[in-house]
Enzyme design. Structure first.
Site, PDB file in Angstrom:
ATOM      1  N   ASP A 177       0.845  -1.182   0.000  1.00  0.00           N
ATOM      2  CA  ASP A 177       0.000   0.000   0.000  1.00  0.00           C
ATOM      3  C   ASP A 177       0.890   1.245   0.000  1.00  0.00           C
ATOM      4  O   ASP A 177       1.845   1.324   0.775  1.00  0.00           O
ATOM      5  CB  ASP A 177      -0.899   0.004   1.246  1.00  0.00           C
ATOM      6  CG  ASP A 177      -2.000   1.052   1.147  1.00  0.00           C
ATOM      7  OD1 ASP A 177      -2.992   0.784   0.451  1.00  0.00           O
ATOM      8  OD2 ASP A 177      -1.844   2.121   1.758  1.00  0.00           O
ATOM      9  N   ILE A 178       0.597   2.198  -0.886  1.00  0.00           N
ATOM     10  CA  ILE A 178       1.334   3.466  -0.878  1.00  0.00           C
ATOM     11  C   ILE A 178       0.824   4.283   0.304  1.00  0.00           C
ATOM     12  O   ILE A 178      -0.377   4.569   0.410  1.00  0.00           O
ATOM     13  CB  ILE A 178       1.141   4.242  -2.189  1.00  0.00           C
ATOM     14  CG1 ILE A 178       1.651   3.406  -3.376  1.00  0.00           C
ATOM     15  CG2 ILE A 178       1.874   5.580  -2.127  1.00  0.00           C
ATOM     16  CD1 ILE A 178       1.447   4.072  -4.732  1.00  0.00           C
ATOM     17  N   ASN A 185      -2.702  12.909  -3.138  1.00  0.00           N
ATOM     18  CA  ASN A 185      -3.627  13.455  -4.138  1.00  0.00           C
ATOM     19  C   ASN A 185      -4.148  14.829  -3.729  1.00  0.00           C
ATOM     20  O   ASN A 185      -4.257  15.743  -4.559  1.00  0.00           O
ATOM     21  CB  ASN A 185      -4.806  12.498  -4.348  1.00  0.00           C
ATOM     22  CG  ASN A 185      -4.534  11.458  -5.409  1.00  0.00           C
ATOM     23  OD1 ASN A 185      -3.705  11.659  -6.291  1.00  0.00           O
ATOM     24  ND2 ASN A 185      -5.232  10.336  -5.332  1.00  0.00           N
ATOM     25  N   ASP A 194      -1.615  10.133 -10.397  1.00  0.00           N
ATOM     26  CA  ASP A 194      -1.477   9.098 -11.438  1.00  0.00           C
ATOM     27  C   ASP A 194      -0.007   8.862 -11.771  1.00  0.00           C
ATOM     28  O   ASP A 194       0.441   7.717 -11.947  1.00  0.00           O
ATOM     29  CB  ASP A 194      -2.236   9.514 -12.694  1.00  0.00           C
ATOM     30  CG  ASP A 194      -3.747   9.406 -12.533  1.00  0.00           C
ATOM     31  OD1 ASP A 194      -4.195   8.815 -11.527  1.00  0.00           O
ATOM     32  OD2 ASP A 194      -4.472   9.906 -13.421  1.00  0.00           O
ATOM     33  N   GLU A 221      -4.491   2.487  -4.603  1.00  0.00           N
ATOM     34  CA  GLU A 221      -3.054   2.619  -4.380  1.00  0.00           C
ATOM     35  C   GLU A 221      -2.441   1.338  -3.818  1.00  0.00           C
ATOM     36  O   GLU A 221      -1.327   1.336  -3.306  1.00  0.00           O
ATOM     37  CB  GLU A 221      -2.769   3.778  -3.428  1.00  0.00           C
ATOM     38  CG  GLU A 221      -3.212   3.567  -1.998  1.00  0.00           C
ATOM     39  CD  GLU A 221      -4.666   3.943  -1.732  1.00  0.00           C
ATOM     40  OE1 GLU A 221      -5.019   4.155  -0.556  1.00  0.00           O
ATOM     41  OE2 GLU A 221      -5.454   4.028  -2.703  1.00  0.00           O
TER      42      GLU A 221
END
Length: 307
Positions: A177-178, A185, A194, A221
């Site tokens: 997971d980021i 964002n 993106d 993500e």
């Protein structure tokens, strides 16, 4: 023509209990294609599983497992069902051809065969196979990052689970997971988000170097990296490389509570597939460990091994 060129032109498996027939077909096709052969149905299925030919030329009448049974077994296998089959046989009755087509064959050539006809029909089936593979690849690829999508991951997980169960080898999974991606964002905008996903995916893809390793976008993500035949020690080595590759990107993340650059958290699980566990348990275990990694500070991994 080199072996690499032959492989690029298509790998063909010839199945016939008469070596002289195999030699004739090899002479006809060997200059343009990578040719394998089997003298019986059992060996043919083994080679098909291990070598994944692009096309199978199959005799109908063989001792033991005949061509019709081999074709039916291929069509019943999720791993092998997409391999086209051409029957090349001394049988010539319309009923035999109908039976072959009903078993799943794409074409039927009677012996004695015309060399030009064999080459033309082989070329046609290989072209159709490449087109079908290209369409399937598009349907199984995440359009933003270029890695596999979740559907592809699910299909591959099931097939690799069965393969590792047969071979008695472990299967490892890394869920990734980021960290704080919503904040990213919010800070930089969705276009930058993106771009971040694309760069992180490319960095992680460099850690999936073996042919059967698979990186997929699992959702938003979140990514999944499948590592067949990799034990816990090997999976931990990959997890460390993933942290390093993403850190090397040095993507600024000014609002992250964890770091001033983009980081990832991971749940890493190694499991020995067997009758007492399932691939769903592998995913759940990795998801639980990912949650623990995030709860304990992020930019890290948690790992466990079962079986």
């Amino acid at each position: 023509m080199s072996w690499t060129d032959l492989a690029a032109n298509g790998r063909i498996l010839i199945v016939d209990d008469a070596m002289e027939n195999i030699q004739i077909l090899h002479h006809v096709l060997g200059d343009e294609h990578d040719v394998l052969f089997a003298l019986d149905g059992v060996k043919a299925l083994e080679l098909a599983r291990n070598q994944r030919p692009d096309l199978i030329l199959l005799d109908a009448v063989m001792p033991g497992m005949d061509g019709f049974e081999v074709c039916a077994a291929l069509r019943a296998s999720a791993e092998l069902s997409s391999i086209p089959v051409i029957f090349v046989t001394a049988l010539s009755n319309p009923e035999d051809e109908t039976r072959a087509l009903e078993a799943g064959a794409m074409d039927f050539i009677s012996k004695p065969f015309n060399v030009a006809v064999v080459k033309a029909r082989v070329r046609t089936q290989l072209t159709l196979k490449r087109q079908a593979d290209a369409m399937r690849e598009l349907s199984l690829t995440d359009s933003l990052t270029g890695v596999s999508n979740r559907r592809s991951f699910s299909d591959t997980l099931d097939s690799e689970w069965r393969s590792c169960m047969r071979a008695g080898t472990p299967l490892s999974l890394v869920l990734i997971d980021i960290d704080h991606f919503k904040l990213y964002n919010d800070s930089y905008g969705h276009q930058a988000g993106d771009s971040c996903l694309q760069q992180v995916a490319a960095a992680m893809q460099r850690c999936a170097q073996r042919p059967h390793d698979m990186l997929a976008r699992y959702g938003g993500e979140e990514f999944a990296l499948l590592l067949p035949q990799v034990d816990a020690s090997g999976a931990e080595t990959v997890a460390r490389r993933l942290l390093e590759e993403v850190a090397t990107l040095a993507l600024p993340h000014r609002n992250s509570p964890t770091s001033d650059h983009v980081t990832i958290s991971m749940g890493v699980v190694c499991m020995q597939p067997g009758a007492d566990n399932t691939s769903a348990q592998l995913v759940r275990a990795a998801d639980t460990l990912l949650y623990e990694a995030k709860e304990s500070g992020r930019n890290r991994y948690r790992i466990a091994s079962y079986g």
